[in-house]
Enzyme design. Structure first.
Site, PDB file in Angstrom:
ATOM      1  N   SER A 187       0.825  -1.281  -0.013  1.00 49.39           N
ATOM      2  CA  SER A 187      -0.065   0.006   0.087  1.00 49.39           C
ATOM      3  C   SER A 187       0.933   1.340  -0.174  1.00 49.39           C
ATOM      4  O   SER A 187       1.526   1.511  -1.203  1.00 49.39           O
ATOM      5  CB  SER A 187      -0.935   0.040   1.123  1.00 49.39           C
ATOM      6  N   ASP A 225      -9.033  -6.424  -3.389  1.00 52.23           N
ATOM      7  CA  ASP A 225      -8.727  -5.135  -2.713  1.00 52.23           C
ATOM      8  C   ASP A 225      -9.853  -4.109  -2.408  1.00 52.23           C
ATOM      9  O   ASP A 225     -10.553  -3.773  -3.286  1.00 52.23           O
ATOM     10  CB  ASP A 225      -7.552  -4.606  -3.568  1.00 52.23           C
ATOM     11  N   HIS A 274      -6.371  -6.255   0.642  1.00 50.24           N
ATOM     12  CA  HIS A 274      -5.418  -5.399   0.480  1.00 50.24           C
ATOM     13  C   HIS A 274      -4.146  -5.658   1.366  1.00 50.24           C
ATOM     14  O   HIS A 274      -3.192  -4.969   0.972  1.00 50.24           O
ATOM     15  CB  HIS A 274      -6.090  -3.974   1.134  1.00 50.24           C
TER      16      HIS A 274
END
Length: 286
Positions: A100, A228, A258
């Site tokens: 991320s 995600d 995610h």
């Protein structure tokens, strides 16, 4: 998932760490996501430490990390912080994996020439600046602020609440039952202790977009999480898919959310290690 008996001792309260640092061998830097902490890499780090020296630091303003200076923070300032830490370790270059926000910072470090290889895991930052997508993701995180503030007031009641943990697991994972309650409690604790939430939201809206990704010279492996729910691929991965060098691996990891390190640490550790080992012989892993 192992169930805890009613007579078992209560789990120890999660403690902050400035960095995980273990193992020996090839230098590997692991970078966590927005509002999280090095804990999310713990299972992957243990697996990789058998053949690598693994370093997973906490970002500035995040749980366990340095304090934030000022009211604004962006990916470039975080990259500056990590570069200073790499210099302290004596790592001119290293293998980098980031999830991320960590993937976004990893791309910036690769652009600066600090990466031997780069593996991004559900990388953030795949939007133009300024753009509607950039504003939308900022508003999505800003909408979480009231819930985070309530969580701070509730403290342990929020951290150990099964319903809160299930909501967090749903946001971060596909197979929620594969995520240990200890990891969920640690994740919630990290979120509630993230002083960088507002500064990063503001800073990311003001920061310029990343330079042309096609100029990256380090071998890149981009891992996309199939489920995600934070930054869906159809919206936020298109720029990366389009602009990364043709030589970059583009892999859709099936059945994960995610933060796949929490639910599938073996798969993620293998995908990172495979990319590292393939680079030694100038081969591409397929």
């Amino acid at each position: 998932m192992t169930m805890t008996s009613r007579t078992a001792k209560p789990a120890a309260r999660p403690a902050p760490v400035a960095a995980l640092h273990l193992g020996s061998g090839d230098p590997v830097l692991l970078l966590h996501g927005f509002m999280l902490s090095p804990h999310c890499w713990e299972q992957v780090a243990r697996r990789m430490a058998a053949s690598c020296e693994v370093y997973a630091p906490a970002f500035a303003g995040h749980w366990g990390g340095p304090q934030v200076d000022g009211s604004s923070l962006d990916v470039y300032a975080l990259a500056d912080q990590i570069e200073r830490q790499l210099d302290e370790l004596g790592w001119r270059t290293c293998h980098i994996a980031g999830n991320s926000l960590g993937g976004w910072v990893g791309l910036e470090l690769a652009r600066r020439g600090r990466a031997r290889t780069l593996t991004t895991v559900a990388a953030a930052g795949g939007w133009a600046s300024p753009s509607l997508s950039q504003v939308r993701i900022g508003m999505k995180f800003a909408a979480m602020i009231p819930f985070v503030e309530i969580g701070k007031l509730l403290g342990g009641l929020a951290i150990n609440n099964p319903l809160v943990q299930q909501v967090v697991a749903f946001l971060l994972a596909k197979n929620t039952g594969a995520v240990a309650r200890r990891d969920l409690a640690t994740t919630i604790t990290a979120v509630l202790h993230c002083d960088a939430m507002l500064p990063l939201i503001l800073g990311s809206l003001r920061a310029p977009g990343m330079d042309d990704l096609g100029e990256l010279t380090a071998p890149v492996r981009m891992l996309l999480a199939e489920y995600d729910r934070i930054i869906p691929n159809r919206v936020y991965a298109t720029r990366y898919l389009r602009e990364l060098p043709a030589s970059a691996d583009r892999i859709l990891v099936h059945g994960v959310g995610h933060v796949p390190m929490l639910e599938a640490p073996d798969r993620i550790a293998t995908l990172i290690a495979e990319h590292i080992y393939a680079s030694r012989g100038h081969l591409r892993a397929v």
